[in-house]
Scaffold this motif. Structure first.
Motif, PDB file in Angstrom:
ATOM      1  N   HIS A 220       0.868  -1.172   0.000  1.00 30.05           N
ATOM      2  CA  HIS A 220       0.000   0.000   0.000  1.00 30.05           C
ATOM      3  C   HIS A 220       0.906   1.222   0.000  1.00 30.05           C
ATOM      4  O   HIS A 220       1.905   1.254   0.716  1.00 30.05           O
ATOM      5  CB  HIS A 220      -0.901   0.032   1.233  1.00 30.05           C
ATOM      6  N   ASN A 221       0.579   2.232  -0.792  1.00 31.50           N
ATOM      7  CA  ASN A 221       1.373   3.457  -0.746  1.00 31.50           C
ATOM      8  C   ASN A 221       0.464   4.665  -0.827  1.00 31.50           C
ATOM      9  O   ASN A 221      -0.624   4.622  -1.399  1.00 31.50           O
ATOM     10  CB  ASN A 221       2.432   3.462  -1.848  1.00 31.50           C
ATOM     11  N   GLY A 222       0.919   5.749  -0.191  1.00 36.20           N
ATOM     12  CA  GLY A 222       0.133   6.967  -0.169  1.00 36.20           C
ATOM     13  C   GLY A 222       0.599   7.873   0.941  1.00 36.20           C
ATOM     14  O   GLY A 222       1.740   7.783   1.413  1.00 36.20           O
ATOM     15  N   ALA A 223      -0.283   8.747   1.391  1.00 33.09           N
ATOM     16  CA  ALA A 223       0.044   9.673   2.474  1.00 33.09           C
ATOM     17  C   ALA A 223       0.346   8.886   3.746  1.00 33.09           C
ATOM     18  O   ALA A 223      -0.330   7.896   4.039  1.00 33.09           O
ATOM     19  CB  ALA A 223      -1.119  10.629   2.699  1.00 33.09           C
ATOM     20  N   PRO A 224       1.354   9.320   4.517  1.00 39.61           N
ATOM     21  CA  PRO A 224       1.749   8.543   5.700  1.00 39.61           C
ATOM     22  C   PRO A 224       0.615   8.243   6.664  1.00 39.61           C
ATOM     23  O   PRO A 224       0.457   7.110   7.125  1.00 39.61           O
ATOM     24  CB  PRO A 224       2.825   9.428   6.348  1.00 39.61           C
ATOM     25  N   HIS A 225      -0.205   9.247   7.003  1.00 38.31           N
ATOM     26  CA  HIS A 225      -1.245   9.021   8.005  1.00 38.31           C
ATOM     27  C   HIS A 225      -2.338   8.095   7.495  1.00 38.31           C
ATOM     28  O   HIS A 225      -3.044   7.464   8.292  1.00 38.31           O
ATOM     29  CB  HIS A 225      -1.841  10.356   8.466  1.00 38.31           C
ATOM     30  N   GLU A 226      -2.470   7.978   6.179  1.00 36.71           N
ATOM     31  CA  GLU A 226      -3.470   7.067   5.617  1.00 36.71           C
ATOM     32  C   GLU A 226      -2.932   5.643   5.562  1.00 36.71           C
ATOM     33  O   GLU A 226      -3.601   4.690   5.977  1.00 36.71           O
ATOM     34  CB  GLU A 226      -3.875   7.539   4.224  1.00 36.71           C
ATOM     35  N   VAL A 227      -1.711   5.486   5.060  1.00 41.40           N
ATOM     36  CA  VAL A 227      -1.130   4.146   4.946  1.00 41.40           C
ATOM     37  C   VAL A 227      -0.906   3.533   6.326  1.00 41.40           C
ATOM     38  O   VAL A 227      -1.075   2.320   6.507  1.00 41.40           O
ATOM     39  CB  VAL A 227       0.191   4.198   4.158  1.00 41.40           C
ATOM     40  N   LEU A 228      -0.567   4.365   7.300  1.00 39.59           N
ATOM     41  CA  LEU A 228      -0.279   3.864   8.642  1.00 39.59           C
ATOM     42  C   LEU A 228      -1.486   3.973   9.562  1.00 39.59           C
ATOM     43  O   LEU A 228      -1.356   4.064  10.789  1.00 39.59           O
ATOM     44  CB  LEU A 228       0.917   4.611   9.232  1.00 39.59           C
ATOM     45  N   GLY A 229      -2.660   3.930   8.975  1.00 39.71           N
ATOM     46  CA  GLY A 229      -3.883   3.877   9.769  1.00 39.71           C
ATOM     47  C   GLY A 229      -3.961   2.572  10.549  1.00 39.71           C
ATOM     48  O   GLY A 229      -3.301   1.583  10.226  1.00 39.71           O
ATOM     49  N   VAL A 233      -1.996  -1.145   9.752  1.00 42.51           N
ATOM     50  CA  VAL A 233      -0.890  -1.503  10.643  1.00 42.51           C
ATOM     51  C   VAL A 233      -1.184  -2.827  11.337  1.00 42.51           C
ATOM     52  O   VAL A 233      -0.307  -3.694  11.462  1.00 42.51           O
ATOM     53  CB  VAL A 233      -0.632  -0.380  11.675  1.00 42.51           C
ATOM     54  N   PHE A 234      -2.436  -3.028  11.768  1.00 38.63           N
ATOM     55  CA  PHE A 234      -2.784  -4.288  12.426  1.00 38.63           C
ATOM     56  C   PHE A 234      -2.662  -5.458  11.451  1.00 38.63           C
ATOM     57  O   PHE A 234      -2.147  -6.534  11.809  1.00 38.63           O
ATOM     58  CB  PHE A 234      -4.203  -4.232  12.983  1.00 38.63           C
ATOM     59  N   ALA A 235      -3.097  -5.264  10.208  1.00 37.74           N
ATOM     60  CA  ALA A 235      -3.004  -6.341   9.220  1.00 37.74           C
ATOM     61  C   ALA A 235      -1.551  -6.721   8.953  1.00 37.74           C
ATOM     62  O   ALA A 235      -1.237  -7.896   8.741  1.00 37.74           O
ATOM     63  CB  ALA A 235      -3.691  -5.916   7.920  1.00 37.74           C
ATOM     64  N   ALA A 236      -0.649  -5.740   8.974  1.00 43.02           N
ATOM     65  CA  ALA A 236       0.757  -6.007   8.664  1.00 43.02           C
ATOM     66  C   ALA A 236       1.534  -6.502   9.879  1.00 43.02           C
ATOM     67  O   ALA A 236       2.374  -7.394   9.762  1.00 43.02           O
ATOM     68  CB  ALA A 236       1.422  -4.737   8.109  1.00 43.02           C
ATOM     69  N   ARG A 240      -2.469  -3.414  17.540  1.00 37.62           N
ATOM     70  CA  ARG A 240      -3.411  -2.303  17.487  1.00 37.62           C
ATOM     71  C   ARG A 240      -2.692  -1.009  17.868  1.00 37.62           C
ATOM     72  O   ARG A 240      -1.973  -0.954  18.875  1.00 37.62           O
ATOM     73  CB  ARG A 240      -4.568  -2.542  18.456  1.00 37.62           C
ATOM     74  N   THR A 241      -2.872   0.028  17.068  1.00 34.63           N
ATOM     75  CA  THR A 241      -2.147   1.282  17.280  1.00 34.63           C
ATOM     76  C   THR A 241      -3.072   2.480  17.118  1.00 34.63           C
ATOM     77  O   THR A 241      -4.161   2.385  16.531  1.00 34.63           O
ATOM     78  CB  THR A 241      -0.995   1.427  16.267  1.00 34.63           C
ATOM     79  N   THR A 242      -2.593   3.609  17.620  1.00 33.68           N
ATOM     80  CA  THR A 242      -3.272   4.891  17.455  1.00 33.68           C
ATOM     81  C   THR A 242      -2.227   5.941  17.118  1.00 33.68           C
ATOM     82  O   THR A 242      -1.113   5.914  17.653  1.00 33.68           O
ATOM     83  CB  THR A 242      -4.013   5.303  18.740  1.00 33.68           C
ATOM     84  N   ILE A 243      -2.570   6.872  16.224  1.00 33.29           N
ATOM     85  CA  ILE A 243      -1.690   7.997  15.920  1.00 33.29           C
ATOM     86  C   ILE A 243      -2.094   9.171  16.802  1.00 33.29           C
ATOM     87  O   ILE A 243      -3.238   9.625  16.768  1.00 33.29           O
ATOM     88  CB  ILE A 243      -1.780   8.391  14.435  1.00 33.29           C
ATOM     89  N   HIS A 244      -1.156   9.633  17.616  1.00 31.27           N
ATOM     90  CA  HIS A 244      -1.373  10.799  18.478  1.00 31.27           C
ATOM     91  C   HIS A 244      -0.644  11.995  17.872  1.00 31.27           C
ATOM     92  O   HIS A 244       0.427  11.854  17.292  1.00 31.27           O
ATOM     93  CB  HIS A 244      -0.841  10.533  19.883  1.00 31.27           C
ATOM     94  N   THR A 245      -1.212  13.184  18.027  1.00 31.74           N
ATOM     95  CA  THR A 245      -0.605  14.405  17.521  1.00 31.74           C
ATOM     96  C   THR A 245      -0.277  15.324  18.686  1.00 31.74           C
ATOM     97  O   THR A 245      -1.140  15.619  19.524  1.00 31.74           O
ATOM     98  CB  THR A 245      -1.539  15.132  16.542  1.00 31.74           C
ATOM     99  N   THR A 246       0.979  15.763  18.756  1.00 30.95           N
ATOM    100  CA  THR A 246       1.409  16.648  19.846  1.00 30.95           C
ATOM    101  C   THR A 246       0.917  18.066  19.575  1.00 30.95           C
ATOM    102  O   THR A 246       0.512  18.404  18.450  1.00 30.95           O
ATOM    103  CB  THR A 246       2.934  16.653  19.966  1.00 30.95           C
ATOM    104  N   ASP A 256      -1.645   0.310  21.334  1.00 29.16           N
ATOM    105  CA  ASP A 256      -2.755   0.541  22.254  1.00 29.16           C
ATOM    106  C   ASP A 256      -2.644  -0.281  23.524  1.00 29.16           C
ATOM    107  O   ASP A 256      -3.339  -0.012  24.496  1.00 29.16           O
ATOM    108  CB  ASP A 256      -4.082   0.218  21.548  1.00 29.16           C
ATOM    109  N   ASP A 257      -1.821  -1.337  23.513  1.00 28.93           N
ATOM    110  CA  ASP A 257      -1.745  -2.159  24.727  1.00 28.93           C
ATOM    111  C   ASP A 257      -0.291  -2.444  25.081  1.00 28.93           C
ATOM    112  O   ASP A 257       0.607  -2.001  24.400  1.00 28.93           O
ATOM    113  CB  ASP A 257      -2.496  -3.483  24.524  1.00 28.93           C
TER     114      ASP A 257
END
Length: 257
Positions: A220-229, A233-236, A240-246, A256-257
């Protein structure tokens, strides 16, 4: 040094991939990378990130398909000409231990036929933040210092396409940030940067695009925040993950755990 306008060309991969033995390491890739692209290649261990970089650089890794920089097929160009177009910082930081740092960085300037090798070496050492190491022998350096020397060698080579394999893996926090800024700076100069990265937060902040290689061979390729949704990320990775913004806008991908 900003590349001359003639160097500002696309890199086009068409049905391209790396081969190990007689086996393709991933599904064929078709990508067009514009000047200024900073592409992060991510994915679990063993999916072929390093091999893909080696195949593009034609550095002993077999490939299939086409890799064109402008109208030049990289696999068909002579080695000296290819060294003027593509530089590779490999994961293996081996080099003759008796070489001084300035000599090893000078190999990059020599490889691409720089007319001003001394200036190129000095500039590259300063950009990598290791000017004080120039007279040290390579065998005397730590793993992180060797990584920065290899980065400086690539900077001295001054190519329009820059390939980096895990460029921050041995570095402390301050040097990780410095390398991130170097990657973005190369993109701002109009170069094409392709980096194999394990640190997904680095990919979110340093890259303009991300290529995620799945264990099954798809991508999969594209914008970082979309590809690393979280779903991809879970499929690869199976995590389970979350993107946090400072508050200052930096993105951090956390489990997440």
């Amino acid at each position: 040094m900003i590349p001359a306008p003639a160097q500002l060309r696309q890199l086009r991969l068409t049905e391209f991939g790396a081969i190990q033995g007689s086996t393709a390491l991933s599904d064929p890739l078709t990508l067009t990378l514009e000047p200024g692209t900073v592409l992060g290649i991510v994915g679990p261990n063993g999916v072929g990130k390093s091999s893909l970089l080696g195949a593009i650089a034609h550095s002993g890794i077999a490939s299939y398909g086409s890799a064109l920089f402008g109208e030049e097929e990289l696999s068909a160009t002579r080695a000296r000409r290819r060294a003027q177009l593509v530089s590779l910082m490999a994961q293996d930081h081996g080099a003759p231990g008796e070489l001084r740092v300035s000599e090893l960085v000078g190999v990059g300037a020599w490889a691409s036929g720089r007319a001003d090798p001394g200036d190129a070496v000095a500039s590259a050492l300063a950009r990598a933040g290791i000017a004080e190491l120039q007279d040290r022998r390579y065998s005397e350096l730590s793993g992180g210092q060797r990584q920065l020397v290899q980065l400086a060698r690539v900077l001295a080579q001054n190519t329009p396409v820059v390939l980096l394999d895990e460029p921050t893996s041995a570095l402390d926090l301050s040097h990780q940030r410095a390398v991130e800024q170097i990657m973005r700076g190369l993109g701002n100069q109009g170069r094409i940067v392709i980096a194999a990265i394990h640190d997904l937060s680095l990919a979110l902040n340093a890259c303009t695009r991300v290529l995620l290689l799945d264990p099954g061979g798809s991508s999969h390729n594209g914008a970082p925040h979309e590809v690393l949704g979280p779903d991809r990320v879970f499929a690869a990775y199976g995590v389970r993950t979350t993107i946090h913004t400072t508050p200052k806008g930096r993105r951090i991908l956390a489990a997440d755990d």
